[in-house]
Motif scaffolding. Structure first.
Motif, mmCIF file in Angstrom:
data_model
loop_
_atom_site.group_PDB
_atom_site.id
_atom_site.type_symbol
_atom_site.label_atom_id
_atom_site.label_comp_id
_atom_site.label_asym_id
_atom_site.label_seq_id
_atom_site.Cartn_x
_atom_site.Cartn_y
_atom_site.Cartn_z
ATOM 1 N N ILE A 412 0.853 -1.199 0.000
ATOM 2 C CA ILE A 412 0.000 0.000 0.000
ATOM 3 C C ILE A 412 0.878 1.233 0.000
ATOM 4 O O ILE A 412 1.791 1.359 0.822
ATOM 5 C CB ILE A 412 -0.914 0.010 1.245
ATOM 6 C CG1 ILE A 412 -1.817 -1.222 1.230
ATOM 7 C CG2 ILE A 412 -1.758 1.295 1.301
ATOM 8 C CD1 ILE A 412 -2.638 -1.406 2.494
ATOM 9 N N ASN A 413 0.587 2.119 -0.911
ATOM 10 C CA ASN A 413 1.242 3.430 -0.926
ATOM 11 C C ASN A 413 0.198 4.461 -0.508
ATOM 12 O O ASN A 413 -0.841 4.600 -1.170
ATOM 13 C CB ASN A 413 1.734 3.765 -2.331
ATOM 14 C CG ASN A 413 2.786 2.791 -2.801
ATOM 15 O OD1 ASN A 413 3.883 2.728 -2.274
ATOM 16 N ND2 ASN A 413 2.442 1.973 -3.781
ATOM 17 N N VAL A 414 0.465 5.159 0.555
ATOM 18 C CA VAL A 414 -0.496 6.164 1.007
ATOM 19 C C VAL A 414 -0.160 7.494 0.345
ATOM 20 O O VAL A 414 1.014 7.861 0.193
ATOM 21 C CB VAL A 414 -0.468 6.282 2.551
ATOM 22 C CG1 VAL A 414 -1.330 7.451 3.014
ATOM 23 C CG2 VAL A 414 -0.938 4.986 3.187
ATOM 24 N N ASP A 415 -1.207 8.187 -0.054
ATOM 25 C CA ASP A 415 -1.071 9.520 -0.674
ATOM 26 C C ASP A 415 -0.111 10.361 0.163
ATOM 27 O O ASP A 415 -0.294 10.544 1.367
ATOM 28 C CB ASP A 415 -2.478 10.139 -0.711
ATOM 29 C CG ASP A 415 -2.529 11.443 -1.468
ATOM 30 O OD1 ASP A 415 -1.475 12.086 -1.643
ATOM 31 O OD2 ASP A 415 -3.631 11.825 -1.885
ATOM 32 N N ALA A 416 0.902 10.907 -0.479
ATOM 33 C CA ALA A 416 1.920 11.661 0.258
ATOM 34 C C ALA A 416 1.366 12.937 0.873
ATOM 35 O O ALA A 416 1.934 13.480 1.824
ATOM 36 C CB ALA A 416 3.074 12.004 -0.684
ATOM 37 N N THR A 417 0.234 13.394 0.368
ATOM 38 C CA THR A 417 -0.310 14.641 0.913
ATOM 39 C C THR A 417 -1.177 14.389 2.156
ATOM 40 O O THR A 417 -1.574 15.322 2.837
ATOM 41 C CB THR A 417 -1.189 15.360 -0.127
ATOM 42 O OG1 THR A 417 -2.310 14.516 -0.445
ATOM 43 C CG2 THR A 417 -0.401 15.644 -1.393
ATOM 44 N N LEU A 434 4.224 -0.971 3.468
ATOM 45 C CA LEU A 434 3.425 0.255 3.586
ATOM 46 C C LEU A 434 4.379 1.431 3.412
ATOM 47 O O LEU A 434 5.331 1.593 4.160
ATOM 48 C CB LEU A 434 2.735 0.308 4.960
ATOM 49 C CG LEU A 434 1.914 1.564 5.259
ATOM 50 C CD1 LEU A 434 0.775 1.719 4.255
ATOM 51 C CD2 LEU A 434 1.337 1.510 6.675
ATOM 52 N N ASN A 435 4.107 2.236 2.393
ATOM 53 C CA ASN A 435 4.926 3.412 2.112
ATOM 54 C C ASN A 435 4.112 4.663 2.389
ATOM 55 O O ASN A 435 3.024 4.831 1.832
ATOM 56 C CB ASN A 435 5.362 3.415 0.636
ATOM 57 C CG ASN A 435 6.181 2.188 0.299
ATOM 58 O OD1 ASN A 435 7.066 1.792 1.046
ATOM 59 N ND2 ASN A 435 5.871 1.553 -0.824
ATOM 60 N N VAL A 436 4.621 5.511 3.242
ATOM 61 C CA VAL A 436 3.916 6.755 3.587
ATOM 62 C C VAL A 436 4.911 7.901 3.488
ATOM 63 O O VAL A 436 6.104 7.696 3.306
ATOM 64 C CB VAL A 436 3.312 6.682 5.010
ATOM 65 C CG1 VAL A 436 2.315 5.529 5.118
ATOM 66 C CG2 VAL A 436 4.412 6.525 6.041
ATOM 67 N N ALA A 507 5.186 6.856 -2.875
ATOM 68 C CA ALA A 507 5.288 6.706 -4.329
ATOM 69 C C ALA A 507 4.902 8.017 -4.992
ATOM 70 O O ALA A 507 4.322 8.897 -4.367
ATOM 71 C CB ALA A 507 4.355 5.587 -4.772
ATOM 72 N N ARG A 508 5.216 8.108 -6.265
ATOM 73 C CA ARG A 508 4.785 9.305 -7.027
ATOM 74 C C ARG A 508 3.272 9.353 -7.051
ATOM 75 O O ARG A 508 2.620 8.305 -7.164
ATOM 76 C CB ARG A 508 5.314 9.210 -8.463
ATOM 77 C CG ARG A 508 6.736 9.677 -8.626
ATOM 78 C CD ARG A 508 7.071 9.944 -10.101
ATOM 79 N NE ARG A 508 6.504 8.992 -11.028
ATOM 80 C CZ ARG A 508 7.040 7.828 -11.342
ATOM 81 N NH1 ARG A 508 8.161 7.443 -10.774
ATOM 82 N NH2 ARG A 508 6.442 7.035 -12.209
ATOM 83 N N PRO A 509 2.701 10.558 -7.017
ATOM 84 C CA PRO A 509 1.233 10.633 -6.961
ATOM 85 C C PRO A 509 0.593 10.177 -8.269
ATOM 86 O O PRO A 509 1.174 10.313 -9.340
ATOM 87 C CB PRO A 509 0.955 12.121 -6.711
ATOM 88 C CG PRO A 509 2.222 12.832 -7.062
ATOM 89 C CD PRO A 509 3.332 11.876 -6.928
ATOM 90 N N VAL A 510 -0.620 9.648 -8.136
ATOM 91 C CA VAL A 510 -1.401 9.230 -9.293
ATOM 92 C C VAL A 510 -2.198 10.420 -9.784
ATOM 93 O O VAL A 510 -2.767 11.160 -8.989
ATOM 94 C CB VAL A 510 -2.371 8.097 -8.881
ATOM 95 C CG1 VAL A 510 -3.432 7.862 -9.935
ATOM 96 C CG2 VAL A 510 -1.592 6.825 -8.592
#
Lengths: 515, 344, 193
Positions: A412-417, A434-436, A507-510
């Motif tokens: 899971i990559n959580v939205d960086a914002t 889990l990447n935050v 991760a880079r945003p979608v």
């Protein structure tokens, strides 16, 4: 004493160079043999022919007459010759049991092909068994002793036979026209072909029919009932059993002399109206739907690129491809992959077997598969993801995520914002990643159950977690709890026999398309 | 004629020792690296050995008498038992030849492995964090010792994985996507990065080893499979990779990893090896996860669509699946679809 | 005589002295007989072949060139004789029908071998019988007589490439028959029920 005899009657070599052509092979040769052997009135014949037609005709005689035409095609003369050499015909047995076999090496050059066409005349009371691979045609006529046919490709025609019949085909269509009424059990089965049966109107038998995807049609006055995807019926009080089964084709039970187009679906007959949607099988493609869309099918693929409303689709088995759905999307499949595009409303998607891909679940929802990989590129609202066995991957979670799998990794990559959001990830056999963002705040509770007490199973970029190791049965439980960046929503991660990586590496945003 | 077809035609020559040294070497190297040909070669050798069972027959004495009587009645003396038996080629000679080739082939394959100078090992370092490869430097050491941190080219060296060392902390490196090389980083006794082309036999062998390692905990294995798919899907046909994935499919406990393995197998180009086909059939027959069974059928459909022959076992398994009431309906439909692709 | 080479013995025969005939016979009869026997699958015919080959060797001794290999020449004569034998129509029928009859039971050949070895031998015999004559000739000369493809090509009167193909095809068929994938004629009978 059993003897093996190769065909010894002088071969008639129909001359080279070109007498037969095929798409790839421009040269060919044909040889014809004819031979007779004594054969009992109720003798048994076995024919094995991987490639070529087989015709067996019942006649009033006490011999078996064999006529065989061996056709070889090749790229050049040498190939044709090799094919001729390599394709052998064998006859064995005695007057009670006779076998006729074509033998070719299973591994051979692709420079030639061969086929043997047989015409065999046998006493009417003979029992005949045919094992065929591919045949232009298999035809058995006027036998009373019993017929058994097994093949892969090519139609099977049974005409004027009475006596027990058993046909098992993969792709062939079966046409059965008994002489008089069936007087013994008949079993006709094909996976991809159709079945057509022509009987006298006064015939008496029981009909057991199965068609997975296709339909069951008749113009005879059957009395019966539907049974799942099948039908059980009786004609004129019943008699021997006629069993017909096809997976992808249709079954036609037709009165002799009538037209096949007169036949009607037994499903309609029984219900008194058109067959229920759930019993029809068809694929559907509708490029654009204004408003809501609802569709249900038995076996069929569903493809709808755009729905300007809610979409509700169901298939007992098949793929579902939905593109942009401006409302909610409810999808049910008894088996088959689901591909959902940009879904603006809430998703409820389930498949019994297969992967699920969701491009954007803008309002979140529930996505579940009993076996398969779940990939969600963007999850907006609260999303619940479940797999009975397979990885779960969320490219960007912009809302609470609940993910669990029986066996597989969860990434899971959580939205960086996002400063904080609830994450609950569980796997009973696998790892969690889990990447935050480095500023992500949460109350963290991480548990790993492992059989390897020395394994470094937890790697985290966040200091301040309290890590404890304890025995849990014969395994080691590693538990890490604490607050990161002051604390926030609950982040609960649970993995068995895997590792947990909790990184400050978003991760880079979608990028989402504009509505 | 494909390379494998040509190699198979050479196999009888190999058995009759009729190939020159270079061709013999080439053939054996191919056999070692090609799963399909390896199976064929084993079958050939078994056949060749079995033919030894046909023993010699003695010539009846009367034949000599009759011959001598015809050419010179005076020579038709009583038969003496001094018929010189024909000496069949000794099986030992064939075995010795095969063994010699193995040694030659083995030596060639593992060239560069010898350590000529033992350097003292560096102290073991404890890593709190996963090691990061910040750059890949091409060093060209002629020798290689496990105790040093090295960046190695696969064309120069092949790390000895025959002793099945423990490896951990596997990472995949492609610092320059345009140079056609890829890198695999892992801890053995120290951190090692091996670079090479995806087509290098050594790189393929190393990747296969990583895939097959049973005690590598995921995510290494899942990541390995995912990465292999990116490198090899629809591009570089490497039978050894397919074999490794087939082994994972057969023996992996984790369903998620099995799904990944069969998913990746579907994407690999080239003819399907018999071990891969068998693994797909077994998965179809008995894997408890319906996604694995589904993907196995999809792989078989792809094989049949490419004109590859489905053997009797595959056809029978598919037939059974299509008719199995307890099986998932979609799996049954796909089995029927696979069967519809069978051509004569 | 035993210390003389084949070429030396043939030179003596060419000079009109037939005393080396026995020695030459002793050197090669086993190989010739076994080749003919496995090729024709008929013991009686193999005996005739062997006798005829050595008689021809004497009769046409002057055609033998000293730089050639005697074995190759003898096998050429044998192969020709066997082919002629098969070409005769009644012999062809006999060849086919004799597949199960005139092969001596393996137990007669070697009573000391295990049952398994004897059964394997029978399987090999049957598998060889399933080859075409050209393939059988090539594989017998290659596998059991150790001849090179060049020699076999000379004997068979074809190219080396053709020999290579025949050996390959023969091995493919034998491989299938002997490594468990195919079964022989036994299962043909009573297969219908």
């Amino acid at each position: 004493m059993n003897r093996i005899a190769r065909f010894t009657v002088a071969a008639i070599l129909l001359g080279l160079p070109v007498i037969l052509t095929a798409a790839d092979f421009t040269l060919g040769a044909a040889q014809v043999w004819q031979k007779e052997y004594p054969f009992d009135a109720n003798g048994s014949l076995w024919v094995e022919n991987p490639n070529g037609a087989v015709e067996v005709i019942g006649a009033d005689q006490n011999v078996i007459s064999i006529s065989a035409e061996k056709i070889t095609r090749g790229l050049d003369e040498a190939s044709v010759e090799e094919g001729r050499e390599q394709t052998a015909l064998y006859v064995a047995g005695d007057s009670r049991n006779r076998s006729v076999r074509t033998v070719v090496p299973s591994i051979r050059s692709g420079r030639w092909s061969s086929a043997v066409n047989y015409v065999l005349r046998v006493p009417r009371g003979a029992t005949v068994k045919i094992d065929s691979g591919s045949a232009d045609r298999i035809r058995v006529t006027n036998l009373t002793g019993g017929v058994s046919v097994r093949n892969i490709n090519g139609p099977i025609l049974l005409e004027g036979d009475s006596g027990p019949v058993s046909v098992d085909s993969v792709n062939g269509t079966i046409v059965y026209t008994p002489s008089g009424a069936p007087s013994a059990d008949v079993k006709l089965s094909t996976i991809n072909g159709h079945i057509q049966i022509y009987v006298e109107p006064e015939a008496r038998f029981q009909w057991v029919a199965e068609a997975l995807k296709g339909d069951l049609l008749t113009n005879l006055p059957m009395h019966g009932r539907l049974a799942g995807s099948g039908y059980r019926g009786v004609l004129n009080g019943g008699g021997p059993t006629l069993t017909t089964a096809t997976a992808m084709g249709n079954v036609f039970l037709i009165r002799k002399g009538a037209r096949i187009t007169d036949a009607r679906s037994v499903r309609a007959l029984e219900s008194g109206g058109p067959p229920a949607a759930a019993l029809l099988s068809r694929d559907i493609y509708i490029p654009n739907v204004d408003g809501n869309f609802e569709y249900q099918t038995n076996i069929g693929n569903i493809r709808v690129p755009e729905v300007h409303g809610d979409a509700r689709v169901e298939t007992a088995a098949g793929e579902v491809h939905l593109g942009r759905i401006f409302g909610s999307a409810t999808v049910r499949s008894g088996g088959g992959p689901l591909e959902l595009g940009d879904i603006f409303g809430v998703i409820s998607a389930y498949t019994k077997a297969g992967d699920i891909l969701v491009q954007a679940a803008r309002a979140g929802g529930e996505v579940s598969t009993d076996g398969g990989i779940i990939r969600v590129i963007y999850a907006g609202g609260t999303s619940r993801l479940h797999s009975g066995g397979g990885d779960i991957i969320v490219r960007q979670a912009s809302g609470p995520i609940f993910a669990d799998t029986r066996s597989g990794d969860v990434t899971i990559n959580v939205d960086a914002t996002l400063r904080t959001t609830a994450v609950n990830a569980k796997t009973n056999q696998g790892s969690i990643v889990l990447n935050v963002s480095p500023k992500f705040a949460a109350d963290v509770d991480i548990t790993i159950l492992t059989s390897d007490p020395d394994a470094h199973t937890l790697r985290t970029d966040f200091p301040g977690l309290q890590v404890r190791r304890e025995l849990a049965g014969n395994r080691t439980r590693v538990r890490a709890t604490g607050k990161i960046n002051g604390g926030g929503e609950k982040v609960e991660l649970y993995a068995e026999e895997g590792v947990i990586l909790f990184t400050a590496n978003p991760a880079r945003p979608v990028r989402l398309a504009q509505p | 004629m494909g390379e494998c077809d040509s190699m198979r035609e050479s196999m009888p020559l190999l058995l009759t020792e009729s190939l020159d040294a270079a061709s013999r070497e080439r053939t054996h190297l191919h056999i070692e690296s090609c799963d399909v040909c390896h199976d064929e070669w084993s079958a050939y050798r078994d056949t060749w050995r079995m033919m030894d069972e046909l023993s010699e027959v003695d010539v009846p004495a009367r034949v000599k008498q009759q011959f001598l009587a015809r050419i010179d009645p005076a020579q038709a003396a009583p038969v003496r038992n001094n018929v010189v038996p024909f000496h069949r080629r000794s099986a030992a000679r064939w075995l010795a030849q095969a063994a010699a080739v193995v040694i030659v082939a083995g030596g060639a394959f593992y060239a560069g492995h010898q350590v000529q100078q033992q350097r003292p090992p560096l102290p073991v370092q404890a890593f709190r964090e996963p090691a990061r490869v910040t750059g890949v430097t091409n060093i060209q050491p002629a020798k290689f010792s496990l105790a040093e941190t090295r960046v190695l080219g696969t064309d120069a060296l092949s790390p000895n994985i025959e002793g099945r060392p423990n490896i951990d902390n596997v990472q995949f490196v492609d610092s320059d996507p345009s140079d056609g090389t890829i890198g695999l980083a892992f801890d053995m006794t120290s951190h090692v990065t091996v670079t090479g082309s995806p087509k290098d036999k050594s790189m393929v062998r190393l990747l296969s080893y990583v895939l097959e390692r049973q005690d590598n905990i995921s995510p290494s294995r899942s990541q390995a499979i995912d990465w292999v798919r990116q490198m090899y899907a629809n591009q570089n046909a490497e039978p050894e990779i397919a074999t490794a994935l087939a082994k994972v499919l057969r023996s992996e406990e984790h369903e998620g990893v099995r799904i990944q393995a069969v998913d990746t197998l579907k994407t690999l180009p080239g003819k399907t090896a018999s071990s891969t086909r068998d693994a797909l059939i077994d998965a179809l027959k008995s894997d408890p996860n319906p996604a694995v069974r589904l993907k196995a059928i999809e792989a078989l459909i792809k094989m049949a669509s490419n004109g590859e022959q489905l053997d009797d076992e595959a056809v029978n398994t598919l037939r059974k699946k299509a008719g199995e009431e307890a099986e998932n309906l979609y799996v049954r439909v796909k089995a029927a679809e696979a069967l519809s692709k069978i051509r004569p | 005589m035993k210390h003389l080479s084949d070429q030396e013995l043939m030179r003596i025969v060419q000079a009109g002295d037939l005393s080396p005939a026995s020695e030459i016979y002793d050197r090669y009869s086993g190989r010739i007989y076994n080749f003919a026997f496995r090729f024709l699958k008929n013991a009686e015919a193999a005996e005739d072949a062997t006798q005829e080959v050595f008689v021809k060797m004497i009769k046409y001794a002057n055609q033998f060139h000293g730089d050639a290999k005697l074995s190759t020449w003898l096998f050429s004569i044998t192969a020709n004789w066997c082919r002629d034998y098969l070409r005769k129509a009644d012999n062809k029928a006999k060849e086919a029908e004799d597949v199960l009859i005139s092969l001596p039971a393996p137990s007669e050949l070697s009573p000391d071998r295990t049952l398994e070895q004897r059964e394997d031998a029978a399987r090999v015999q049957r598998a060889l019988g399933a080859l075409t004559p050209e393939q059988r000739e090539a594989i017998l000369l290659s596998r059991y007589q150790g001849l090179s493809y060049a020699e076999i090509a000379q004997i068979a009167g074809c190219s080396e490439g053709a020999v290579k193909t025949r050996v390959f095809r023969a091995m493919e068929t034998l491989k299938k028959a002997l490594t468990g994938e195919a079964r022989g004629g036994d299962r043909w009978v009573n297969a219908i029920r």
